[in-house]
Design an enzyme around this catalytic site. Structure first.
Site, PDB file in Angstrom:
ATOM      1  N   ASP A 181     106.310  47.282 129.139  1.00 41.14           N
ATOM      2  CA  ASP A 181     106.663  46.498 130.328  1.00 41.14           C
ATOM      3  C   ASP A 181     107.017  45.055 129.955  1.00 41.14           C
ATOM      4  OD1 ASP A 181     105.692  48.833 131.594  1.00 41.14           O
ATOM      5  OD2 ASP A 181     103.692  47.958 131.788  1.00 41.14           O
TER       6      ASP A 181
ATOM      7  N   GLU B  26     109.955  52.064 140.336  1.00 40.64           N
ATOM      8  CA  GLU B  26     109.074  50.959 139.991  1.00 40.64           C
ATOM      9  C   GLU B  26     109.796  50.000 139.048  1.00 40.64           C
ATOM     10  OE1 GLU B  26     105.704  52.814 138.141  1.00 40.64           O
ATOM     11  OE2 GLU B  26     106.696  53.022 136.196  1.00 40.64           O
TER      12      GLU B  26
END
Length: 482
Positions: free
Chosen positions: A49, A225
């Site tokens: 991420d 997401e």
């Protein structure tokens, strides 16, 4: 008089035909606005991420999820590549009990109105899956040594699973985008957007702009997401991640006009296919949860993302620690939309080479023949890694991005993309001396290592190795790296 009129008409028709067929006088190129930039992947092992922010102080700031899910870390360096060896500082650690006590995920760092802000998701020690979004505020010029305070949870419509907050400004308005479970939907998370009244508070009612409904968004889990926004011209593009966090993980994209009401779902259009997905050819699997930054010279947009170097995972993918931070250049199509290509192989990132004489045409392979062409699709057909020459002795070789182990080589003085067979003849035919551009020293020309004076050049849009003599020949043998 009639004969002259006929001649004039014929001349006009010939000129028109040349324009329509693209074989008239070449339109010599200016140096590209976005020259080549290269990096060596991966940037960081076991960092998922990833978020890289280029600040006005000349530093890149890098944060990411650590596999222990227990802290927020920061690095900084004056170059993107420098982040790979920069020292890492822990700026915040999970709570020992209660909220913000588990699953510390997906931090992002931003500089807003003179202060630093880190957005992240966290669970609770009493319920590790009670994931919510939180904000830290940092005071100080250097966020690695700043004083950090907790601004608390970002409150949304529901008290439900929510994560991956990102913030951006379009037309002077600051927005927050994030992923959250909508209790009325049968999925894991959808995407939402809202305006912000301050860096930790949204204003108005959030708008849902995407939910996972397509087949590639619902493999393993039904997920939208990790939103990330990039603006180019009069359009904004919101990439997002879909499906389970294994090899099925991929990027989708929403598009809107930069002047539209971004808090209206009708302003956004979803693409029907992933824009970035696993590549068995380059051994890159599950690319996703991206962010965007810019190159050191400020002229290229850079995609930042994580993936794994293997497809098969034992057990829950969330327990596999080996997602790595990677970067590669974003290219822009003629219509202004981004082309991310494929996740490139580990090692040096590839480049594209545009023709000096035909600036919209790039070196590419088509059925393994080398040629120049405009609007190349797929993008990777026009990407090549410049690596140490197979023949050594100061040469370079040009390796295909989507066929690793295949190189540009000449055969009967025609240029093809072929697999290295390990012979000395192949090594020589696939090795070149990289020279300053014959038509423009800002460009590049490639001289054959085994036929001195012969260069890669295009003729009737096909690539050959020939001796350039005329001005046109030298232009045909000159390329710009992009």
């Amino acid at each position: 008089m009639r004969r002259n009129a006929v001649r004039l008409l014929l001349a006009v028709l010939v000129a028109l035909a040349a324009v329509l067929t693209g074989v008239g006088s070449p339109a010599q190129a200016a140096v590209p606005e976005s020259p080549a930039v290269t990096y060596t992947n991966p940037i960081a092992a076991q960092r998922a991420d990833p978020h890289i922010f280029k600040h006005t102080d000349g530093y890149y700031y890098f944060t990411a999820t650590v596999p222990e899910y227990d802290r927020i870390v920061l690095r900084r360096a004056t170059t993107i590549q420098g982040l790979s060896t920069a020292s890492e500082v822990t700026i915040w650690t999970k709570h020992s009990s209660g909220i913000m006590g588990a699953h510390i995920w997906a931090p992002e760092i931003h500089f807003i109105d003179g202060k630093w802000y880190v957005y992240f998701a966290a669970g609770s020690t009493s319920d590790v899956w009670a994931i919510r979004m939180y904000v830290l505020e940092g005071t100080g010029a250097n966020p690695l040594t700043a004083t950090w305070t907790e601004k608390g949870q970002i409150t949304t419509t529901w008290e439900s699973f929510s994560l991956d907050a990102t913030t951006f400004v379009v037309n002077g308005v600051r927005y927050l985008a994030w992923a959250q479970h909508n209790p009325s939907e049968d999925n894991n998370t959808s995407l939402f957007i809202a305006k912000m009244s301050n860096p930790w508070t949204i204003s108005g009612t959030p708008t849902e702009i995407s939910q996972p409904t397509l087949s590639w968004e619902t493999v393993g889990y039904k997920v939208n997401e990790g939103p990330a926004l990039i603006q180019h011209g009069d359009k904004v593009f919101l990439t997002y991640s879909a499906s389970a966090t294994d090899a099925n993980y991929c990027l989708g994209m929403l598009t809107a006009s930069a002047t539209a009401d971004l808090t209206s779902a009708a302003s956004w259009t979803k693409g029907s296919s992933p824009v970035f997905a696993s590549s068995a050819a380059t051994s890159q699997y599950g690319p996703g949860h991206n962010s965007f930054t810019v190159s050191e010279d400020g002229k290229s947009d850079i995609l930042v993302y994580h993936d794994r170097s293997y497809k098969d995972i034992s057990g829950d993918p969330l327990n596999d620690p080996n997602r790595r931070t990677r970067v590669q250049k974003v290219y822009w199509k003629a219509d202004g939309t981004p082309d991310f290509g494929i996740p490139v192989a580990d090692g040096v990132t590839p480049q594209r080479f545009s023709s000096y004489n035909y600036p919209d045409r790039f070196i590419r392979h088509w059925e393994y023949r080398g040629k120049i062409e405009a609007n190349v699709s797929p993008l990777a057909d026009s990407q090549f890694r410049v690596v140490t020459g197979l023949a050594g002795t100061g040469t370079v070789s040009l390796e295909s991005a989507n066929f690793p182990g295949y190189y540009l080589r000449h055969k009967n003085f025609e240029v093809w993309v072929e697999k290295n067979d390990g012979t000395s003849a192949f090594a020589s035919d696939a090795s070149f001396y990289q020279r300053s551009g014959l038509a423009d020293s800002a460009g590049v020309s490639y001289e054959s290592s085994n036929y001195a004076g012969r260069y890669i050049r295009h003729y009737n849009y096909l690539l050959y190795v020939q001796t350039p003599s005329t001005t046109t020949d030298k232009g045909d043998a000159t390329f710009y790296a992009q």
